[in-house]
Design a protein around this motif. Structure first.
Motif, short mmCIF file in Angstrom:
data_model
loop_
_atom_site.label_atom_id
_atom_site.label_comp_id
_atom_site.label_asym_id
_atom_site.label_seq_id
_atom_site.Cartn_x
_atom_site.Cartn_y
_atom_site.Cartn_z
N TYR A 248 21.58 14.00 63.91
CA TYR A 248 22.07 15.28 63.39
C TYR A 248 22.57 15.19 61.94
CZ TYR A 248 25.62 18.77 62.30
OH TYR A 248 26.41 19.68 61.64
N PRO A 249 23.53 14.30 61.61
CA PRO A 249 23.96 14.24 60.21
C PRO A 249 22.84 13.85 59.25
CG PRO A 249 25.54 13.12 61.64
CD PRO A 249 24.32 13.39 62.46
N VAL A 250 21.94 12.95 59.71
CA VAL A 250 20.84 12.52 58.85
C VAL A 250 19.90 13.69 58.56
CG1 VAL A 250 18.79 11.04 58.74
CG2 VAL A 250 20.96 10.12 59.60
N TRP A 251 19.55 14.44 59.60
CA TRP A 251 18.64 15.57 59.42
C TRP A 251 19.29 16.66 58.56
CZ3 TRP A 251 13.66 16.10 59.76
CH2 TRP A 251 13.10 17.38 59.74
N GLU A 252 20.58 16.88 58.75
CA GLU A 252 21.30 17.85 57.93
C GLU A 252 21.22 17.47 56.46
OE1 GLU A 252 23.83 20.81 56.46
OE2 GLU A 252 23.03 20.69 58.50
N THR A 253 21.38 16.18 56.17
CA THR A 253 21.34 15.69 54.78
C THR A 253 19.94 15.82 54.19
OG1 THR A 253 23.13 14.14 55.27
CG2 THR A 253 21.82 13.73 53.29
N LEU A 254 18.93 15.41 54.95
CA LEU A 254 17.56 15.49 54.45
C LEU A 254 17.15 16.94 54.22
CD1 LEU A 254 15.81 12.83 56.75
CD2 LEU A 254 16.41 12.60 54.33
N PHE A 255 17.50 17.81 55.16
CA PHE A 255 17.15 19.23 55.02
C PHE A 255 17.88 19.84 53.83
CE2 PHE A 255 17.62 23.75 55.94
CZ PHE A 255 16.31 24.10 56.23
N SER A 256 19.15 19.49 53.65
CA SER A 256 19.91 20.03 52.53
C SER A 256 19.35 19.57 51.20
CB SER A 256 21.38 19.62 52.64
OG SER A 256 21.97 20.15 53.80
N SER A 257 18.92 18.30 51.13
CA SER A 257 18.32 17.79 49.89
C SER A 257 17.03 18.52 49.58
CB SER A 257 18.05 16.28 50.04
OG SER A 257 19.25 15.58 50.24
N TYR A 258 16.20 18.76 50.61
CA TYR A 258 14.97 19.52 50.42
C TYR A 258 15.28 20.95 49.95
CZ TYR A 258 11.04 22.47 51.83
OH TYR A 258 10.05 23.41 51.85
N ARG A 259 16.26 21.57 50.61
CA ARG A 259 16.60 22.95 50.27
C ARG A 259 17.08 23.06 48.83
NH1 ARG A 259 21.50 24.63 50.49
NH2 ARG A 259 22.19 23.09 52.04
N ARG A 260 17.91 22.12 48.42
CA ARG A 260 18.45 22.20 47.05
C ARG A 260 17.39 21.87 46.00
NH1 ARG A 260 23.75 18.75 48.77
NH2 ARG A 260 25.06 20.47 49.52
N ARG A 261 16.65 20.79 46.21
CA ARG A 261 15.70 20.35 45.19
C ARG A 261 14.44 21.21 45.15
NH1 ARG A 261 15.72 18.22 40.60
NH2 ARG A 261 16.98 16.43 41.31
N VAL A 262 13.81 21.44 46.30
CA VAL A 262 12.52 22.11 46.34
C VAL A 262 12.67 23.63 46.31
CG1 VAL A 262 10.39 22.43 47.66
CG2 VAL A 262 11.49 20.17 47.57
N LEU A 263 13.57 24.17 47.13
CA LEU A 263 13.68 25.62 47.24
C LEU A 263 14.54 26.25 46.16
CD1 LEU A 263 14.07 26.03 51.12
CD2 LEU A 263 11.98 25.99 49.73
#
Length: 372
Positions: A248-263
């Protein structure tokens, strides 16, 4: 059990002293409304990691014999870079996320060499031969353990969230360690969990003290390190047990990084108020929205945490149940990723299931007949 009880009591009393003397430690206070992720009502101490660390060390002293105690002290020593980097940020607000991540990587490197805590296989085709190379083992282990310490700090946004998340993971680690007769890991899980529990009673639900970055990095490192050690020391435990347990914390971090950088085209380390736990607080927990009462704000903060604890259980429980079955664990990891993305998307689009929305209590209207 005596060592765990001692760790609990010492941490509990030390936290009480910090809470009672908060006005004398202004540099350690986390001020309300001081950032996009701050939702607490009052300024409170954010150095809860200090009593947790002290409780763990003193609990380890109680364990004995000396040879076993030395193993525990090496584990705590390995955590020192991550803890000190986070604590420095707590006290100065001048240690950026990238620097804290480096200190977590340093801690993982120390654990790799001093504790032989290393990832040697992933039970995935095409990867295990790569992890047979020591340099690749080192790089992956450092990235995984240090990354999880940073990830737990990221989800530490509401009263009790990081502490309860860590406690559920430690409980699963204890169950599996006991099942494979690894008493060393099981005992340390109990001592660390007891120290966290002593802090949690002050942190949840009222939020009178926070872990801070130092505490979050400390606990995140210890949980990840114990997960790696359990898998490495016991070949019957699937590596996917550790991966799903911490997912859960790992996926939250990966998804947040994608959301900030890509989106959004921003730095992955830049803070914002769009984490899943923040959206749950703003869009699902609508209890007393707009109230400036400290009591109401504290209650709304505390009501957010159970949502994320249930989400955490969706990975921790199956990890503990199917710890030796990689195929099943992989399916649960995939299912959780899909569940997270679906839930996040629906909350963002204001289409969350009505059953998840906690609305403001309806005020009873006075009976007109009773007034006449």
């Amino acid at each position: 059990m005596q060592a765990a009880l001692f760790a609990f009591l010492f941490t509990f009393v030390a936290c009480a002293l910090l809470v009672g003397g908060a006005r004398f430690f202004r540099a350690s206070l986390d001020h309300a409304g001081s950032g996009p992720q701050k939702v607490h009502a009052l300024s409170v101490p954010r150095v809860g990691g200090v009593p947790v660390l002290a409780g763990i060390v003193l609990g380890a002293l109680w364990l004995g014999p000396v040879s076993r105690a030395n193993w525990y002290f090496v584990l705590v020593l390995a955590a020192a870079p991550a803890f000190c980097g986070g604590l420095y940020e707590d006290l100065t607000r001048r240690f950026p996320p990238s620097a804290r991540l480096v200190t977590a990587f340093c801690a993982a490197a120390v654990g790799f060499f001093l504790l032989d805590a290393r990832v040697t296989n992933l039970d995935l085709w095409g990867t295990d031969w790569l992890l047979g190379v020591v340099s690749i083992q080192f790089a992956f282990t450092v990235f995984a353990v240090g990354g999880f310490a940073n990830a737990l700090n990221i989800v530490d946004g509401f009263n009790g969230l990081a502490a309860i998340t860590a406690l559920t993971m430690l409980a699963a680690l204890t169950v599996v360690a006991t099942a494979v007769s690894d008493t060393v890991v099981a005992q340390m899980c109990l001592v660390i969990g007891a120290g966290i529990l002593g802090f949690l009673l002050w942190n949840y639900p009222r939020g009178t003290i926070f872990l801070g970055d130092g505490g979050a990095y400390l606990i995140g490192f210890l949980v990840a390190e114990l997960a790696v050690l359990l898998v490495h020391r016991n070949s019957q435990v699937s590596p996917w047990f550790a991966l799903l347990l911490l997912f859960y914390p790992v996926w939250e971090t990966l998804f947040s990084s994608y959301r900030r950088r890509v989106l959004r085209g921003r730095s992955p380390g830049s803070p914002d108020g769009l984490h899943l736990h923040t959206l749950v607080y703003r869009r699902l927990v609508r209890w007393k929205v707009g109230s400036r009462s400290v009591r109401d704000q504290r209650a709304r903060n505390a009501l957010t945490t159970p949502y994320l604890v249930v989400l955490t259980s969706a990975t921790v429980v199956p990890a503990a149940m199917f710890w030796d079955n990689s195929a099943v664990l992989e399916l649960f990891a995939l299912a959780f990723a899909l569940l997270y993305i679906t839930l996040y998307g629906r909350i963002v689009r204001l289409k969350a299931p009505h059953v998840l929305i906690l609305r403001r209590p309806v005020q009873a209207r006075p009976d007109r007949g009773a007034m006449i």
